[in-house]
Design a protein around this motif. Structure first.
Motif, short mmCIF file in Angstrom:
data_model
loop_
_atom_site.label_atom_id
_atom_site.label_comp_id
_atom_site.label_asym_id
_atom_site.label_seq_id
_atom_site.Cartn_x
_atom_site.Cartn_y
_atom_site.Cartn_z
N MET A 1 -24.55 -34.46 45.68
CA MET A 1 -25.95 -34.73 46.05
C MET A 1 -26.15 -36.23 46.23
O MET A 1 -25.86 -37.01 45.32
CB MET A 1 -26.89 -34.19 44.98
N ASP A 2 -26.63 -36.63 47.39
CA ASP A 2 -26.92 -38.04 47.66
C ASP A 2 -28.41 -38.26 47.46
O ASP A 2 -29.23 -38.07 48.36
CB ASP A 2 -26.52 -38.38 49.10
N LYS A 3 -28.78 -38.66 46.25
CA LYS A 3 -30.20 -38.75 45.90
C LYS A 3 -30.94 -39.78 46.73
O LYS A 3 -32.09 -39.54 47.13
CB LYS A 3 -30.34 -39.08 44.40
N GLN A 4 -30.31 -40.93 46.99
CA GLN A 4 -31.00 -41.97 47.75
C GLN A 4 -31.22 -41.55 49.20
O GLN A 4 -32.31 -41.76 49.76
CB GLN A 4 -30.21 -43.28 47.67
N GLU A 5 -30.21 -40.96 49.81
CA GLU A 5 -30.37 -40.49 51.19
C GLU A 5 -31.37 -39.34 51.27
O GLU A 5 -32.16 -39.26 52.22
CB GLU A 5 -29.02 -40.05 51.75
N LEU A 6 -31.35 -38.47 50.27
CA LEU A 6 -32.31 -37.36 50.25
C LEU A 6 -33.73 -37.91 50.17
O LEU A 6 -34.62 -37.48 50.92
CB LEU A 6 -32.01 -36.45 49.05
N GLY A 7 -33.96 -38.87 49.26
CA GLY A 7 -35.29 -39.44 49.13
C GLY A 7 -35.74 -40.14 50.40
O GLY A 7 -36.90 -40.01 50.83
N ALA A 8 -34.83 -40.90 51.03
CA ALA A 8 -35.18 -41.62 52.25
C ALA A 8 -35.49 -40.65 53.38
O ALA A 8 -36.42 -40.88 54.18
CB ALA A 8 -34.05 -42.55 52.65
N PHE A 9 -34.74 -39.55 53.46
CA PHE A 9 -34.99 -38.55 54.51
C PHE A 9 -36.35 -37.89 54.32
O PHE A 9 -37.13 -37.75 55.27
CB PHE A 9 -33.88 -37.49 54.48
N ARG B 1 -30.99 -31.99 40.93
CA ARG B 1 -30.77 -31.24 42.18
C ARG B 1 -31.82 -30.15 42.34
O ARG B 1 -31.99 -29.31 41.46
CB ARG B 1 -29.38 -30.64 42.20
N PRO B 2 -32.53 -30.11 43.49
CA PRO B 2 -33.52 -29.06 43.70
C PRO B 2 -32.85 -27.74 44.05
O PRO B 2 -31.74 -27.70 44.58
CB PRO B 2 -34.34 -29.59 44.88
N SER B 3 -33.54 -26.66 43.76
CA SER B 3 -33.02 -25.35 44.10
C SER B 3 -33.23 -25.06 45.58
O SER B 3 -33.98 -25.77 46.28
CB SER B 3 -33.75 -24.28 43.27
N ALA C 1 -28.87 -32.45 49.66
CA ALA C 1 -29.20 -32.00 48.30
C ALA C 1 -28.01 -31.35 47.60
O ALA C 1 -28.07 -31.06 46.41
CB ALA C 1 -30.36 -31.01 48.36
N GLY C 2 -26.94 -31.13 48.33
CA GLY C 2 -25.75 -30.54 47.71
C GLY C 2 -25.82 -29.04 47.57
O GLY C 2 -25.05 -28.45 46.80
N THR C 3 -26.74 -28.38 48.30
CA THR C 3 -26.83 -26.93 48.23
C THR C 3 -26.18 -26.25 49.42
O THR C 3 -26.26 -25.05 49.57
CB THR C 3 -28.30 -26.49 48.14
N ALA C 4 -25.54 -27.03 50.27
CA ALA C 4 -24.76 -26.50 51.39
C ALA C 4 -23.35 -27.04 51.28
O ALA C 4 -23.15 -28.15 50.75
CB ALA C 4 -25.38 -26.91 52.73
N PRO C 5 -22.35 -26.29 51.74
CA PRO C 5 -20.98 -26.79 51.64
C PRO C 5 -20.79 -28.06 52.45
O PRO C 5 -21.27 -28.17 53.58
CB PRO C 5 -20.13 -25.64 52.20
N SER C 6 -20.12 -29.06 51.89
CA SER C 6 -19.82 -30.29 52.61
C SER C 6 -18.31 -30.50 52.64
O SER C 6 -17.60 -30.06 51.73
CB SER C 6 -20.49 -31.51 51.97
N ARG C 7 -17.84 -31.14 53.67
CA ARG C 7 -16.42 -31.42 53.79
C ARG C 7 -16.16 -32.78 53.15
O ARG C 7 -16.63 -33.79 53.64
CB ARG C 7 -16.01 -31.42 55.26
N THR C 8 -15.44 -32.79 52.06
CA THR C 8 -15.23 -34.04 51.34
C THR C 8 -13.93 -34.72 51.74
O THR C 8 -13.59 -35.77 51.21
CB THR C 8 -15.22 -33.79 49.82
N GLY C 9 -13.16 -34.12 52.65
CA GLY C 9 -11.92 -34.72 53.09
C GLY C 9 -12.13 -35.59 54.33
O GLY C 9 -13.18 -36.20 54.50
N LEU C 10 -11.13 -35.62 55.19
CA LEU C 10 -11.18 -36.41 56.41
C LEU C 10 -11.53 -35.53 57.59
O LEU C 10 -11.15 -34.36 57.65
CB LEU C 10 -9.82 -37.07 56.66
N HIS C 11 -12.28 -36.09 58.54
CA HIS C 11 -12.58 -35.31 59.74
C HIS C 11 -11.32 -35.19 60.58
O HIS C 11 -10.47 -36.08 60.59
CB HIS C 11 -13.73 -35.93 60.54
N ARG C 12 -11.19 -34.09 61.30
CA ARG C 12 -9.94 -33.80 61.99
C ARG C 12 -9.88 -34.49 63.33
O ARG C 12 -10.87 -34.57 64.07
CB ARG C 12 -9.78 -32.28 62.16
N ARG C 13 -8.66 -34.96 63.66
CA ARG C 13 -8.42 -35.62 64.94
C ARG C 13 -7.39 -34.88 65.79
O ARG C 13 -7.15 -35.28 66.92
CB ARG C 13 -7.93 -37.06 64.70
#
Length: 279
Positions: free
Chosen positions: A1-9, A61-63, A88-100
């Motif tokens: 969860m990126d709290k600062q980005e969530l708040g700014a959004f 984290r919000p529900s 908010a971290g309630t959806a799957p995120s890709r924490t690796g590298l984007h594919r090339r």
């Protein structure tokens, strides 16, 4: 969860709404733009204190139910709502590298489109593969270092002599780049290629920095585009972008109606192509 980005959004979306947009009376003149935090909280059926803490980056984290209520209160589009869940971290995120790496079947498809300028971009706007006509219409990407094949860098950091291939919608494309990169950063928050690109653009381009602060995440589709080509003059093409979901890439297609002057210009350029290549 990126709290600062969530708040700014959340803050950016709240400040764009007017009371009448959500069925509230406008009331006396307001000192700040948009809705008040307490108004959003009421519409979302949550406490004002909790919503304030969300915007300040201090809430847990919000529900999913809370996010749905906030999304409805802020009149978020489907794309904006998806982005909210990612932040908010309630959806799957890709924490690796984007594919090339581009699928072999897509590389073969590029070769089978001699009348269409076709190329593949990564989630970070790197041109990964292209066909003859794309090279002739835009440039010979094979002559560039991989770093210089990035359309986002070219859009914001290119010199005066390195315009965006004379396209008619350069400003719209730059806005589109910012919106897609914001969503990409949310999906790949630890990818140094993505974070480094965003940092470089924010530091070196005031326009990028200004657009980045808007927190937009949904772009209007670009249906046509006009290139000003040094060999054939203006060429207007139809634009189609297909998502290659398995690798988070896009297949971009530029074509023209058969028999048109633009189709004839593309046919001429096809003979000047540089071949299909991949990183």
């Amino acid at each position: 969860m990126d709290k600062q980005e969530l708040g700014a959004f959340l803050r950016s979306r709240r400040e764009r709404l007017r009371p009448q947009d959500v069925g509230l009376p406008s009331g006396p003149r307001r000192r700040t733009p948009g809705l008040r935090r307490e108004e959003v909280a009421v519409l979302a059926h949550i406490s004002t204190e909790y919503y304030v803490r969300l915007e300040q980056g201090r809430a847990p984290r919000p529900s999913g139910e809370v996010l749905a209520g906030i999304g409805g209160a802020l009149r978020l589009t489907d794309a904006e709502s998806d982005h909210l869940h990612v932040l908010a971290g309630t959806a799957p995120s890709r924490t690796g590298l984007h594919r090339r790496d581009v699928r072999p079947s897509i590389l073969t498809l590029l070769e089978r489109l001699p009348q269409t300028a076709a190329f593949v971009t990564s989630a970070a706007f790197e041109v990964l593969a292209w066909n003859n006509l794309a090279a002739a219409l835009m440039q010979d990407f094979a002559a560039l270092a991989p770093r210089d094949r990035n359309l986002a860098r070219r859009a914001f950091l290119g010199s005066a002599d390195e315009t965006l291939y004379g396209v008619s919608d350069a400003a719209e494309f730059r806005h589109h780049v910012v919106m897609r990169l914001r969503a990409t950063l949310a999906r790949y928050p630890t990818d140094p290629a993505v974070t480094g690109l965003v940092d470089d653009l924010r530091d070196a381009s005031p326009e990028f920095a200004r657009l980045w602060q808007r927190h937009d995440v949904q772009a209007a589709p670009m249906l046509t585009k006009t290139f000003r080509h040094p060999a054939v003059g203006e060429i207007t093409v139809d634009c189609d972008s297909l998502t290659l979901a398995d690798r988070d890439q896009h297949l971009v297609l530029y074509s023209a109606p058969p028999g048109s002057r633009d189709a004839e210009a593309l046919a001429f350029l096809s003979a000047l192509g540089a071949g299909c290549r991949s990183l």
